[in-house]
Design a protein around this motif. Sequence first.
Motif, PDB file in Angstrom:
ATOM      1  N   LEU A  38       0.866  -1.184   0.045  1.00 48.00           N
ATOM      2  CA  LEU A  38      -0.086   0.057  -0.104  1.00 48.00           C
ATOM      3  C   LEU A  38       0.808   1.195   0.071  1.00 48.00           C
ATOM      4  O   LEU A  38       0.416   2.238  -0.757  1.00 48.00           O
ATOM      5  CB  LEU A  38      -1.085   0.090   1.279  1.00 48.00           C
ATOM      6  N   LEU A  39       1.914   1.198   0.891  1.00 47.31           N
ATOM      7  CA  LEU A  39       2.694   2.479   1.052  1.00 47.31           C
ATOM      8  C   LEU A  39       3.417   2.816  -0.363  1.00 47.31           C
ATOM      9  O   LEU A  39       3.480   3.901  -1.088  1.00 47.31           O
ATOM     10  CB  LEU A  39       3.677   2.390   2.069  1.00 47.31           C
ATOM     11  N   ARG A  40       4.149   1.703  -0.907  1.00 45.74           N
ATOM     12  CA  ARG A  40       4.710   1.923  -2.187  1.00 45.74           C
ATOM     13  C   ARG A  40       3.826   2.329  -3.420  1.00 45.74           C
ATOM     14  O   ARG A  40       4.308   2.757  -4.285  1.00 45.74           O
ATOM     15  CB  ARG A  40       5.456   0.428  -2.601  1.00 45.74           C
ATOM     16  N   THR A  41       2.749   1.814  -3.551  1.00 45.48           N
ATOM     17  CA  THR A  41       1.803   1.950  -4.352  1.00 45.48           C
ATOM     18  C   THR A  41       1.215   3.428  -4.327  1.00 45.48           C
ATOM     19  O   THR A  41       0.943   4.191  -5.445  1.00 45.48           O
ATOM     20  CB  THR A  41       0.542   0.917  -4.454  1.00 45.48           C
ATOM     21  N   VAL A  42       0.870   3.850  -3.035  1.00 44.49           N
ATOM     22  CA  VAL A  42       0.293   4.956  -2.968  1.00 44.49           C
ATOM     23  C   VAL A  42       1.220   6.124  -2.853  1.00 44.49           C
ATOM     24  O   VAL A  42       0.830   7.337  -3.360  1.00 44.49           O
ATOM     25  CB  VAL A  42      -0.841   4.980  -1.829  1.00 44.49           C
ATOM     26  N   TRP A  43       1.987   6.020  -2.019  1.00 45.26           N
ATOM     27  CA  TRP A  43       3.024   6.977  -1.793  1.00 45.26           C
ATOM     28  C   TRP A  43       4.440   6.878  -2.635  1.00 45.26           C
ATOM     29  O   TRP A  43       5.200   7.994  -2.871  1.00 45.26           O
ATOM     30  CB  TRP A  43       3.471   7.174  -0.479  1.00 45.26           C
ATOM     31  N   GLY A  44       4.830   5.680  -3.110  1.00 46.14           N
ATOM     32  CA  GLY A  44       6.160   5.710  -3.795  1.00 46.14           C
ATOM     33  C   GLY A  44       6.945   4.605  -2.996  1.00 46.14           C
ATOM     34  O   GLY A  44       7.047   4.463  -1.861  1.00 46.14           O
ATOM     35  N   VAL A  45       7.960   4.065  -3.665  1.00 52.34           N
ATOM     36  CA  VAL A  45       8.974   3.155  -3.467  1.00 52.34           C
ATOM     37  C   VAL A  45       9.440   3.581  -1.992  1.00 52.34           C
ATOM     38  O   VAL A  45      10.026   2.699  -1.133  1.00 52.34           O
ATOM     39  CB  VAL A  45       9.750   2.518  -4.357  1.00 52.34           C
ATOM     40  N   GLU A  46      10.037   4.928  -2.092  1.00 52.44           N
ATOM     41  CA  GLU A  46      10.667   5.398  -0.865  1.00 52.44           C
ATOM     42  C   GLU A  46       9.918   5.344   0.434  1.00 52.44           C
ATOM     43  O   GLU A  46      10.586   5.573   1.515  1.00 52.44           O
ATOM     44  CB  GLU A  46      11.194   6.716  -1.177  1.00 52.44           C
ATOM     45  N   TYR A  47       8.619   5.017   0.303  1.00 50.48           N
ATOM     46  CA  TYR A  47       7.861   5.290   1.746  1.00 50.48           C
ATOM     47  C   TYR A  47       7.358   3.660   2.344  1.00 50.48           C
ATOM     48  O   TYR A  47       6.401   3.512   2.821  1.00 50.48           O
ATOM     49  CB  TYR A  47       6.590   6.048   1.386  1.00 50.48           C
ATOM     50  N   GLY A  48       8.307   2.833   1.907  1.00 50.59           N
ATOM     51  CA  GLY A  48       7.884   1.198   2.138  1.00 50.59           C
ATOM     52  C   GLY A  48       7.705   1.103   3.470  1.00 50.59           C
ATOM     53  O   GLY A  48       7.123   0.126   3.892  1.00 50.59           O
ATOM     54  N   ASP A  49       8.565   1.602   4.155  1.00 52.16           N
ATOM     55  CA  ASP A  49       8.425   1.488   5.661  1.00 52.16           C
ATOM     56  C   ASP A  49       7.795   2.626   6.473  1.00 52.16           C
ATOM     57  O   ASP A  49       7.934   2.340   7.744  1.00 52.16           O
ATOM     58  CB  ASP A  49       9.983   1.326   6.025  1.00 52.16           C
ATOM     59  N   GLU A  50       6.985   3.485   5.946  1.00 53.00           N
ATOM     60  CA  GLU A  50       6.487   4.427   6.744  1.00 53.00           C
ATOM     61  C   GLU A  50       4.914   3.940   7.384  1.00 53.00           C
ATOM     62  O   GLU A  50       4.091   4.463   6.764  1.00 53.00           O
ATOM     63  CB  GLU A  50       6.292   5.643   5.936  1.00 53.00           C
ATOM     64  N   ARG A  51       4.912   3.202   7.974  1.00 57.69           N
ATOM     65  CA  ARG A  51       3.468   2.687   8.460  1.00 57.69           C
ATOM     66  C   ARG A  51       2.628   3.788   9.293  1.00 57.69           C
ATOM     67  O   ARG A  51       1.480   3.525   9.133  1.00 57.69           O
ATOM     68  CB  ARG A  51       3.761   1.342   9.188  1.00 57.69           C
TER      69      ARG A  51
END
Length: 102
Positions: A38-51
């Motif tokens: 969800l993070l990578r799809t909506v915000w971008g790959v650099e946000y993958g850990d920003e839960r």
Amino acid sequence: MRRLVRKNSVLIRLTPTEFDLLHYLMVHAGLPMTHTRLLRTVWGVEYGDEREYLRTYIRQLRKKLEDDPAVPKYLLTDSHYGYRFVEVTVDEKERTYPEAAA
């Protein structure tokens, strides 16, 4: 392209990010989506850990869409995994569900 969400025929105002998140979950209704996906799809790959971003936006969507945000019926949490939007069957479509139109 019109990006509208209605509940009980009432227009619900969503931010672009809220809409993108809801739309993605609804397109994949019934399927659990991982936090990272969800993070990578909506915000971008650099946000993958920003839960915390995801938790905040899910909380905002629940406030806007759920009858009781503390007991969600549409936006469900799959503990330690992610979130999913409840899949609507043909018989249930007569009930009131949020509708997103891209």
